[in-house]
Design a protein around this motif. Structure first.
Motif, PDB file in Angstrom:
ATOM      1  N   ASP A1146       2.120  11.333  -2.942  1.00  0.00           N
ATOM      2  CA  ASP A1146       1.235  12.448  -3.328  1.00  0.00           C
ATOM      3  C   ASP A1146       0.360  12.077  -4.517  1.00  0.00           C
ATOM      4  OD1 ASP A1146       2.346  13.899  -1.314  1.00  0.00           O
ATOM      5  OD2 ASP A1146       3.738  15.009  -2.601  1.00  0.00           O
ATOM      6  N   GLN A1149      -2.418   9.654  -3.259  1.00  0.00           N
ATOM      7  CA  GLN A1149      -3.418  10.352  -2.454  1.00  0.00           C
ATOM      8  C   GLN A1149      -4.260  11.304  -3.303  1.00  0.00           C
ATOM      9  OE1 GLN A1149      -1.306  12.192   0.742  1.00  0.00           O
ATOM     10  NE2 GLN A1149      -0.597  10.258   1.624  1.00  0.00           N
ATOM     11  N   GLY A1150      -3.622  11.970  -4.265  1.00  0.00           N
ATOM     12  CA  GLY A1150      -4.386  12.856  -5.138  1.00  0.00           C
ATOM     13  C   GLY A1150      -5.393  12.111  -5.982  1.00  0.00           C
ATOM     14  N   THR A1151      -5.014  10.955  -6.455  1.00  0.00           N
ATOM     15  CA  THR A1151      -5.939  10.140  -7.252  1.00  0.00           C
ATOM     16  C   THR A1151      -7.073   9.603  -6.389  1.00  0.00           C
ATOM     17  OG1 THR A1151      -4.056   9.515  -8.653  1.00  0.00           O
ATOM     18  CG2 THR A1151      -6.050   8.194  -8.843  1.00  0.00           C
ATOM     19  N   GLU A1152      -6.741   9.215  -5.183  1.00  0.00           N
ATOM     20  CA  GLU A1152      -7.771   8.690  -4.271  1.00  0.00           C
ATOM     21  C   GLU A1152      -8.835   9.738  -3.987  1.00  0.00           C
ATOM     22  OE1 GLU A1152      -9.682   6.152  -1.411  1.00  0.00           O
ATOM     23  OE2 GLU A1152      -8.310   5.748  -3.080  1.00  0.00           O
ATOM     24  N   LYS A1153      -8.441  10.991  -3.880  1.00  0.00           N
ATOM     25  CA  LYS A1153      -9.398  12.058  -3.571  1.00  0.00           C
ATOM     26  C   LYS A1153     -10.361  12.355  -4.726  1.00  0.00           C
ATOM     27  CE  LYS A1153      -6.290  14.385  -0.334  1.00  0.00           C
ATOM     28  NZ  LYS A1153      -5.474  15.599  -0.075  1.00  0.00           N
ATOM     29  N   LYS A1155     -12.254  10.246  -6.293  1.00  0.00           N
ATOM     30  CA  LYS A1155     -13.332   9.261  -6.424  1.00  0.00           C
ATOM     31  C   LYS A1155     -14.715   9.911  -6.364  1.00  0.00           C
ATOM     32  CE  LYS A1155     -10.943   5.124  -4.747  1.00  0.00           C
ATOM     33  NZ  LYS A1155     -10.887   4.096  -3.697  1.00  0.00           N
ATOM     34  N   ASP A1156     -14.900  10.833  -5.431  1.00  0.00           N
ATOM     35  CA  ASP A1156     -16.211  11.464  -5.295  1.00  0.00           C
ATOM     36  C   ASP A1156     -16.529  12.327  -6.511  1.00  0.00           C
ATOM     37  OD1 ASP A1156     -18.545  11.965  -3.559  1.00  0.00           O
ATOM     38  OD2 ASP A1156     -17.819  14.035  -3.618  1.00  0.00           O
ATOM     39  N   GLU A1157     -15.576  13.078  -7.011  1.00  0.00           N
ATOM     40  CA  GLU A1157     -15.805  13.920  -8.183  1.00  0.00           C
ATOM     41  C   GLU A1157     -16.114  13.075  -9.412  1.00  0.00           C
ATOM     42  OE1 GLU A1157     -12.747  16.788  -8.832  1.00  0.00           O
ATOM     43  OE2 GLU A1157     -12.420  17.150  -6.676  1.00  0.00           O
ATOM     44  N   THR A1246     -14.911   2.553  -1.037  1.00  0.00           N
ATOM     45  CA  THR A1246     -15.532   3.787  -1.524  1.00  0.00           C
ATOM     46  C   THR A1246     -16.212   3.521  -2.866  1.00  0.00           C
ATOM     47  OG1 THR A1246     -13.827   5.091  -0.413  1.00  0.00           O
ATOM     48  CG2 THR A1246     -15.106   6.184  -2.147  1.00  0.00           C
ATOM     49  N   TRP A1248     -17.503   4.498  -6.295  1.00  0.00           N
ATOM     50  CA  TRP A1248     -17.319   5.553  -7.289  1.00  0.00           C
ATOM     51  C   TRP A1248     -17.759   5.136  -8.691  1.00  0.00           C
ATOM     52  CZ3 TRP A1248     -14.342   4.720 -11.595  1.00  0.00           C
ATOM     53  CH2 TRP A1248     -13.490   3.595 -11.567  1.00  0.00           C
TER      54      TRP A1248
END
Length: 1254
Positions: A1146, A1149-1153, A1155-1157, A1246, A1248
């Motif tokens: 978790d 995955q939370g850190t990976e999400k 990148k866009d922000e 990705t 970033w």
């Protein structure tokens, strides 16, 4: 049923020694024969045919010179390394065969008639001329002397309680005088020599003595113990002979009895009572019995007979008739038979033809070296030499064809003028219609000769034929077995030394060469095999052998050591084992390793290849082109089993040949699922459905086939085909196999004879996935209305009666009602248990209704509501309220909307009702769409507002022509709902465009981190002051929040990772403890604390499952709570390692999400010259990602090991590896948690990072 086979025939004529043989004994270790005569003792080697030792006793004075002396006993004594000899004059001698030294160890003045040693050679018993028995030790020290004739019965004398006397018993037709008749004793037989006969039990604890009683002149048998105590005396038996032999297993004592018209071998129990007998197949006074001999394991009793009609010589004589059991038609238990073959000479061997289609033809080799060939088939006349046994006579019809004598062949030897040994030829094999192979042994050397016997051309049509020895091949050594492969025509020979030879009988040179294995090395059996066969194993031809010690060899490889019998049939190998099983292996795809593994004790066979059998069962034969396996039980009776592997193989062959009838009958009798007829090859079956029906030609059998049909493909579940099967295992892609078969067979039956197969056609309708009962009832109704009877036709009464067997009568009544045909309803109702007072008023009421409303009423009664509203919609608008109520009650909105035009009022009413139903189900958006389509815009707006569908709500609002203020209020309401749903961009759009409040829109965008969109609105409305007052503070605050979040994620990740490594190390230690020593389980162990995570998986999983089972009985809220607690991060919890893996995944995955922000805020930070804050955030995020990337291989390393829960077994496994695998299986993860062992993905592609901040 296992015939005796001539293992070896050794003939030694013209022994160069004086005198005539008087007695003999075998020296088993030296393979020599000791023979005593009136001149002395000689030792003969029957293999090399020479005299090895000669010890004269006349010169030493132990035998008289006039030739009147007699040696009465010879016994080799292993402890003394000498031979004990007893003479009739009373001397007991020890002869050393190496030094020829003689020693007289004792003498009996009255002479000796019998000397008998105990089996353990600890005691010796002498019968003297004074009618006494002397027992001595092996050192010839006397123990006791007893009179051979005793008046007492013995210690086992029967006790009478004084009732049931002979005088008071019923004697049947003999009358009362039979009770007072005196017992008449017959004297000994005329040819009886009146000498005592002694035999010991196998364990040496008892011995029996047969003597002629001086008072009655008849023989009696007395049983003595090893301590020389009389145990019992036999009951009076008229005509008792002198031959005596105690069965080594100890149960019975064999002797002979002459009766008025026959001779019997009788059996005594140890208590002296008779216990069974069998009759010798000779006439009265035709032969006399010289001796009886048991083999070591008590399975064979040999009877040494002397022909009284030819006193000049004594010959070994066997039966002069052959008992044949035909297993294909009947199984007749021995000693009965199907028929008997009467032959003029004793029979030495019987063999069957090697031709697969002529396996019932047999050839008989007799003592005159003549071969009689019997063939099965039509004979122009009745053969008098063939007599029916247990299957014919007394008016019973004979269902089998008996064989007839086709021809007698006389074997023509080279020296035909010399007398030929009756046992000269052995191992006779019928390899071809006019070719026989036989083996004889050389008279001058240890060699064997293979004879090639061919039918003489001139004798082809004569009744008396001749077999010429066309060629002979000499082989070094003694051939002890010969086997032939009926398919390849290969012949293998086994020599006494174990060598396997290949006889090229079809080659012009008729050569013999060593049999070689696939590696090119000669094959040699380590031990002599009593049974040998040839078989193709994996495409190579091998020699199979079984020793008398149950060791089974394939070539020179020992495959198993617990095989009691075996048989090769076609491509199958069948074996019985000491574990009381019968195993069947397909040799076509087998190898030595697979057979060895399949016969190992640890191997678990599937249901097709293994079946349990009775203890001690032995294979007799496999019936060719059939499924019968004949087994013989230890007590002698026969049993027929149908081994599943043989059955399925034969069925597959029949189906491949389109022999449906044979396959069906076999499957029906042996309860094989009939779906195999189709599933074996669906394409071929469907193409030959008409052939199947014509062959079965039985309505009952076709109906049986229908009733067993199911969608399951039995070739994938119950009966998987062989590995090399080329059959296409394809079924209907839609899974409608049953429907496909029913339709195809129904079409074929209607084409052949629809009247004959009427019931089967009805069954095909009923058996479909959705039973076509309406069609069935209509067909029955048509039968009722048919006028002229048709041949083979079925009446409506019969059809309906049959139909009620397939379908419940109430269900059939409902379906008949659903046809709206009241005649059909009445016909079915009359067959049901319904009360006419109930259904007749109901039917009369229905008949009075209008047609559509009548059908509506019927469909509603049958709960066919969709059809019901269809009929009700045609009844007129006055019935619409009733229709609408039914629609609402049964939720038939979609079906009802199809019944009315879209512009009708009924359509609108149904739509509104549908929308309200959807609102009750909390399906607001679909409800709004239904309302909008029906024109109910206000209801639609309310629904769209409830679900937050702002675009649809504003569209409907436009159709309602709301004022500007109403529209603005609607916009603020929508924006508030969208903000609650975290849809800040959508809320800002609504506020800006419909409420004209751009300032509030900017604030929402900043709250939702939509920085660029917020800047766009600021510049669009030329409000740069908002940048300083709101935008920049929001950006800096967001940067701080991101920094704090990354610090928290990094700390959490590092803490969980460290704990996971500790937990894994503790679990490995716990498993090692289990391997080294089965320590106390779980928390009882002193090695670990109560809160540690090293408890075994089996213990903790058991605790957890118990707890969860209690929770499952509670509310759904508690169940969800239990699911959340399943993977607890509390130290020492049973699944802590899984909880840590889940938490780490978790975090990643939370850190990976983010990148866009992060990328968007970095751009804004650079834009407003917050470079320091931007670099700080970029560096922190980069460090966090690198930490996680480096840790992934270290954390997710046990995927393959943890996901595998199969224990490693087999010949290469060790105790430790098996235990480790077992422990791993106990601690393996559930299937539902397997996804936790898949590492999360970090996408490096990705983009970033902002290069401007580097």
């Amino acid at each position: 049923m296992r015939n005796l086979k001539l293992f070896r025939s050794l003939e030694f004529r013209d022994i160069q020694a004086p005198g005539k043989p008087q007695c003999f004994s075998l020296r088993t270790e030296q393979d020599t024969v000791l023979i005593g005569s009136e001149h002395g003792l000689i030792e003969v080697d029957p293999v090399i045919r020479e005299v090895k030792n000669e010890i004269p006793l006349v010169a030493e004075g132990f035998l008289p010179e006039d030739g009147s002396g007699c040696i009465v006993g010879i016994q080799e004594l292993l402890d003394h390394e000498s031979v004990c000899v007893a003479t009739a004059s009373g001397d007991v001698l020890l002869c050393n065969l190496n030094t020829h030294q003689l020693e007289c160890v004792g003498s009996v003045a009255s002479g000796i008639s019998v000397m008998s040693w105990s089996p353990d050679q600890e005691l010796v018993l002498l019968a003297t001329g004074q009618q006494t028995l002397i027992m001595m030790t092996k050192e010839f020290e006397p123990i006791m002397e007893q009179q051979i004739h005793q008046d007492d019965f013995g210690e086992s004398k029967f006790i009478t309680v004084g009732w049931g006397r002979k005088e008071t018993q019923f004697h049947g037709s003999e009358g009362r005088q039979a009770a007072f008749q005196m017992q008449m004793h017959e004297s000994a037989l005329p040819w009886d020599d009146h000498r005592p006969q002694v035999t010991w039990r196998g364990d040496g604890q008892f011995f029996a003595v047969s003597v002629v009683c001086p008072e009655t002149g008849a023989r009696k048998v007395r049983v003595w113990s090893r301590e020389f105590a009389l145990q019992s005396t036999s009951e009076p038996v008229a005509g008792l002979g002198p031959a005596l032999a105690w069965k080594p297993s100890g149960s019975l004592i064999a002797s002979t009895q002459d009766k008025p018209n026959q001779q019997d071998v009788v059996f005594f129990e140890k208590n002296g009572l008779l216990h069974g007998h069998f009759t010798l197949p000779f006439f009265k006074d035709e032969v006399k019995v010289n001796d009886l001999l048991w083999n070591a394991d008590s399975t064979v009793l040999a009877v040494w007979l002397e022909d009284l009609q030819r006193e000049e010589n004594s010959t070994l004589k066997t039966y002069d008739r052959v008992l044949v059991t035909v297993f294909r038609q009947s199984v007749v238990p021995p000693p009965m038979c199907t028929y008997r073959l009467l032959l003029p000479h004793p029979v030495n061997q019987v063999m069957f033809s090697a031709h697969p289609k002529k396996s019932n033809d047999l050839a008989v080799l007799d003592a005159s070296n003549q071969i009689s060939v019997y063939k099965c088939g039509d004979s122009p006349s009745i053969d008098s030499t063939v007599k029916l046994g247990a299957v014919g006579g007394n008016g019973f019809k004979i269902s089998l064809r008996t064989p007839h004598l086709d021809k007698n062949y006389k074997i023509q030897f080279e020296n035909s003028e010399d007398e030929v040994n009756p046992l000269k030829l052995g191992l006779l094999t019928w390899v071809q219609e006019d070719v026989f192979l036989a083996v004889s042994h050389s008279q001058s050397s240890p060699q064997s000769v293979i004879h090639h016997l061919t039918v003489a051309p001139s004798a082809m049509d004569d009744e008396q034929g001749q077999l010429n020895i066309s060629s002979s091949v000499t082989v070094d050594g003694v051939i002890i077995s010969l086997c032939c492969n009926s398919k390849t025509k290969s012949v293998a020979l086994q020599v006494a030394g174990g060598q396997i030879l290949k006889y090229l009988w079809e080659s012009p040179s008729l050569a013999v060469e060593p049999w070689k294995n696939p590696g090119g090395f000669p094959v040699r059996f380590p031990y002599p095999c009593t049974q040998t066969e040839l078989a193709m194993v994996g495409g190579e031809e091998y020699v199979l052998g079984l020793t008398d010690r149950c060791r089974f060899f394939i070539n020179d490889t020992e495959v198993a050591s617990n095989i009691t019998s075996f048989a090769v049939y076609d491509e199958f190998l069948l074996l019985t084992t000491y574990s009381h099983t019968c195993q069947c292996f397909c040799l076509r795809d087998a190898s030595l390793k697979t057979l060895q593994a399949g016969l190992s004790s640890s191997h678990v066979s599937n249901g097709e290849s293994l079946r349990k059998v009775e203890r001690g069962s032995r294979i007799v034969t496999v019936v060719p082109q059939d499924t019968k396996l004949i087994l013989q039980m230890p007590r002698g009776n026969l049993e027929v089993v149908h081994h599943r592997a043989l059955v399925l193989a034969q069925i597959r062959k029949w189906l491949d040949k389109l022999m449906f009838k044979e396959a069906f009958e076999c499957m029906r009798k042996l309860r094989i699922n009939l779906n195999l007829i189709h599933d074996h090859n669906p394409k071929v079956f469907l193409e030959n459905v008409e052939t199947f029906i014509r062959q079965i030609d039985s309505v009952n059998h076709i109906n049986l086939f229908f009733t067993e049909l199911k969608e399951e493909d039995v070739t994938k579940t119950m009966y998987p085909p062989p590995v090399t099967s080329t059959v296409q295992l394809s079924s209907d892609p839609d899974g409608k196999k049953v429907d496909l078969i029913c339709d195809a067979m129904r079409a074929a039956m209607e084409n052949i004879n629809p009247h004959k197969y009427c019931l089967s056609i009805l069954t095909s309708h009923v058996k479909k996935t959705t039973p076509e009962l309406e069609i069935v009832l209509q067909k029955v109704h048509e039968l009722q209305g048919s006028a002229a009877p048709v041949p083979d036709a079925v009446s409506a009464e019969e059809a309906l009666k049959y139909l009620l067997l397939l379908v419940d009568v109430n269900e059939l009544y409902d379906h008949s009602l659903g046809t709206y045909n009241f005649d059909l309803v009445l016909m079915v109702a009359e067959k049901s248990q319904k009360d006419p007072k109930e259904y007749l008023p109901f039917l009369n009421t229905l008949k009075k209704m209008e047609t559509n409303y009548q059908r509506f009423t019927i469909d509603k009664y049958l709960k066919r509501y969709e059809k019901a509203i269809g009929h009700l919609s045609k009844c007129g608008p006055e019935y619409f309220p009733e229709c609408l109520n039914l629609i609402k009650d049964k939720n038939l909105y979609n079906e009802a909307l199809k019944l009315y035009p879209p512009n009708s009022q009924q359509y609108k009413d149904i739509s509104i009702a549908y929308g309200e139903h959807l609102l009750q189900e909390h399906l607001c958006e679909p409800a709004g769409l239904v309302f909008a389509r029906a024109g109910a815009h206000e209801k639609a707006l309310s629904a769209f507002l409830a679900c937050g569908s702002w675009q649809q709500a504003l569209c409907v609002a436009a159709q309602l022509h709301l004022t500007k203020d109403q529209l603005a209020g609607l916009g603020r309401t929508l924006a508030g709902k969208l903000a609650e749903q975290r849809k800040h961009s959508d809320a800002a759009t609504v506020l800006e465009q419909y409420a004209q409040d751009y300032e509030e829109a900017v604030l929402l965008l900043l709250e939702g981190a939509a920085w660029e969109e917020a800047l766009r609105l600021v510049h669009k409305y030329n409000r740069p002051d908002i940048i300083e007052t709101n935008v920049k503070p929001s950006i800096l605050e967001a940067q701080k929040n991101y920094m704090a979040f990354l610090d928290s994620q990094t700390a959490t990740f590092s803490r969980h990772k460290a704990r996971l490594l500790v937990v894994r190390e503790l679990k490995e230690q716990a498993q090692q403890v289990h391997l080294d020593d089965e320590a106390p389980h779980g928390q009882e162990s002193d090695l670990f604390s109560e809160t540690s995570s090293v408890v075994s998986g089996s213990d903790m999983s058991g605790k957890y499952s118990h707890s969860n089972s209690r929770i499952s009985a509670r509310s759904s809220k508690n169940r969800r709570k239990a699911e959340r607690k399943k993977h607890s991060l509390k130290e020492g919890s049973p699944l802590e390692d899984l909880a840590l893996l889940e938490a780490l995944s978790d975090v990643v995955q939370g850190t990976e999400k983010l990148k866009d922000e992060i990328y968007h805020i970095l751009k804004i930070l650079f834009l407003f010259e917050f470079d320091e804050q931007g670099r700080e955030l970029q560096k922190a995020f980069e460090n966090t990602l690198q930490l996680m990337e480096r840790s992934l291989p270290e954390i997710w390393t046990l995927t393959s090991q943890q996901s595998s829960a199969t224990p490693v077994l087999g010949p290469n496994s060790t105790a430790n590896s098996i235990m480790a695998s077992y422990q791993q299986e106990k601690t393996s993860v559930p299937v539902l948690d397997a996804e936790l062992f898949i590492p999360p993905k970090i996408n490096r592609r990705t983009q970033w990072k902002l290069s401007l901040l580097e």
